[in-house]
Design a protein around this motif. Structure first.
Motif, PDB file in Angstrom:
ATOM      1  N   THR A   1      17.640  30.001  35.572  1.00 56.96           N
ATOM      2  CA  THR A   1      17.118  30.985  36.462  1.00 56.96           C
ATOM      3  C   THR A   1      15.430  30.552  36.497  1.00 56.96           C
TER       4      THR A   1
ATOM      5  N   ASN B   1      25.621  27.907  32.899  1.00 58.48           N
ATOM      6  CA  ASN B   1      26.476  29.252  32.876  1.00 58.48           C
ATOM      7  C   ASN B   1      27.573  28.743  31.657  1.00 58.48           C
TER       8      ASN B   1
ATOM      9  N   ASN C   1      28.655  38.927  34.741  1.00 59.61           N
ATOM     10  CA  ASN C   1      28.945  37.683  34.863  1.00 59.61           C
ATOM     11  C   ASN C   1      30.470  37.369  35.233  1.00 59.61           C
ATOM     12  N   LEU C   2      30.700  36.098  35.738  1.00 61.19           N
ATOM     13  CA  LEU C   2      32.040  35.948  36.447  1.00 61.19           C
ATOM     14  C   LEU C   2      32.751  35.812  35.269  1.00 61.19           C
TER      15      LEU C   2
ATOM     16  N   ALA D   1      36.155  40.911  42.316  1.00 63.15           N
ATOM     17  CA  ALA D   1      35.383  40.840  43.509  1.00 63.15           C
ATOM     18  C   ALA D   1      34.501  39.703  43.568  1.00 63.15           C
TER      19      ALA D   1
ATOM     20  N   PHE E   1      32.012  37.468  45.188  1.00 61.92           N
ATOM     21  CA  PHE E   1      30.784  37.823  46.009  1.00 61.92           C
ATOM     22  C   PHE E   1      30.413  36.696  46.913  1.00 61.92           C
TER      23      PHE E   1
ATOM     24  N   ARG F   1      28.753  26.939  40.457  1.00 66.09           N
ATOM     25  CA  ARG F   1      27.714  26.871  39.349  1.00 66.09           C
ATOM     26  C   ARG F   1      28.321  25.856  38.399  1.00 66.09           C
TER      27      ARG F   1
ATOM     28  N   ARG G   1      26.423  38.771  46.777  1.00 65.48           N
ATOM     29  CA  ARG G   1      25.461  39.658  45.799  1.00 65.48           C
ATOM     30  C   ARG G   1      23.849  39.173  46.081  1.00 65.48           C
TER      31      ARG G   1
ATOM     32  N   ASP H   1      21.822  35.821  44.991  1.00 66.16           N
ATOM     33  CA  ASP H   1      22.776  34.806  44.859  1.00 66.16           C
ATOM     34  C   ASP H   1      22.364  33.592  45.609  1.00 66.16           C
TER      35      ASP H   1
END
Ligand code: UFG
Length: 336
Positions: free
Chosen positions: A128, A180, A200-201, A217, A219, A232, A293, A296
């Motif tokens: 991040t 991730n 988180n995914l 969903a 994004f 990612r 989202r 992102d």
């Protein structure tokens, strides 16, 4: 005599997996955790996996007196500081909590280490800190920024460590920027276990696979990526755990600071992850394309060269191992 490592947040997802790898590498380990985002039975499970008793203090890293007690009761050679809040969206609602826990928490630990004469620390940072990277794969010297209060706290912690290290060469800091994390320990006794609806995914897909959530969903389906969905760098939590062991060893052996990405260098899309998980769970996983989202970016993946050169770290486990171990964990947990 074995060297001893303090793990703050050692009962959490990455902390508990790192505990196992540290024990395997011959370290003694002391856990400090306030169990705000971990279940108490993680400790029993770590005892089963490692076949040895776990030393764990229940408490907060902001509690300086408790830290002094731990450092008085144990000769700690190094600390790994996982304890922090980590939800990007939540951080915009309660920024002060994030600043207190993440930034003041680090200062509290550093001050206790200073009092006790311990000077090696591994810090859990995040990709991040690259904000919206304009270079892929992202190298460690890419410009840093933030797009959320959470990201601000990670950047502020990194910069604080840099200032402290510059003030006195006794300090040895390992800043690890996670990409991730995914997957779980092979025993299926521990893994990621969010109590709320996951942000988180991977934990979200896992709950679609167990039937706890109806559909994923996705994004955004119109990003500039091969299949239009976000890309990612997913890294197996056991690889990540091993990265921490190598970081602590490097600090204790060299006394030199390092900052490294912990990623694989490979980018997978949301649909790649969904399809791989469906293979592991042997069932189709319902999904729909939803709006993007906020905040992102299209693609983020690591340049892993520096971790290899400085720590001898390369990720060994791939996408199928991440999905299979996660499925093994969540499907057994649901049945127990
Ligand atoms: N995604 C979905 N549906 C979901 C959840 C996520 O499609 O329900 C997508 C996202 O849009 C993104 C990808 O899956 O393309 C990964 O999203 P995550 O939320 O799992 O992870 P992020 O890459 O957004 O965030 C992670 C960490 C943050 C950290 C960031 C740094 O969770 O703490 O990496 O890059 F800040």
């Amino acid at each position: 005599m074995s060297q001893k490592v303090l793990l703050t947040g050692g009962a959490g997802f990455i902390g508990s997996h790192t505990y196992i790898e540290l024990i395997k590498a011959g370290f003694d380990v002391v856990i400090l955790d306030n169990f705000s985002n971990a279940r108490p039975d993680v400790i029993d499970r770590l005892e089963v996996i490692t076949a040895s008793p776990v030393t764990c203090y229940k408490g907060d890293v902001l509690d300086g007196a408790l830290l002094d007690q731990i450092f008085a009761e144990h000769k700690i050679d190094a600390a790994i500081h996982f304890a922090a809040l980590k939800a990007v969206g939540e951080s915009a609602d309660i920024p002060l909590e994030y600043m207190n826990t993440n930034i003041a928490g680090l200062y509290s630990l550093l001050r206790a280490m200073d009092r006790a004469g311990t000077s090696a620390l591994v810090f859990s940072s995040s990709a991040t800190v690259y904000g919206q990277p304009d270079q892929l794969p992202v190298p460690e010297n890419a410009p840093r920024s933030y797009t959320s209060p959470y990201g601000f706290t990670k950047l502020a912690c990194e910069q604080s460590l840099e200032q402290v290290a510059a003030s006195d060469s006794k300090w040895a800091f390992g800043i690890l920027r996670y990409f991730n994390p995914a997957g779980a320990h092979d025993s299926a006794l521990i893994g990621e276990d969010p109590s709320d609806i996951p942000n988180n995914l991977m934990p979200y897909i896992a709950k679609v696979a167990t039937g706890e959530l109806a559909e994923l969903a996705v994004f955004g389906g119109d990003y500039d990526t091969p299949d239009g969905t976000g890309v990612r760098d997913y890294i197996h939590v056991m690889d990540l755990a091993r990265g921490h062991v190598l970081s602590v060893k490097a600090l204790l052996e060299t006394g030199q600071c390092h900052t490294v990405n912990l990623g694989t260098g490979i980018g997978y899309s949301v649909l790649d992850m969904l399809h791989a998980y469906a293979r592991a769970a042997e069932k189709p996983l319902p999904h729909r394309i939803a709006p993007r989202r906020l905040g992102d970016v299209a693609s983020v993946y690591a340049d892993p060269t520096q971790a290899r050169d400085l720590l001898g770290f390369t990720a060994e486990l791939g996408l199928d191992e991440m999905c299979a171990s996660s499925w093994n964990w969540v499907s057994r947990r649901k049945n127990t």
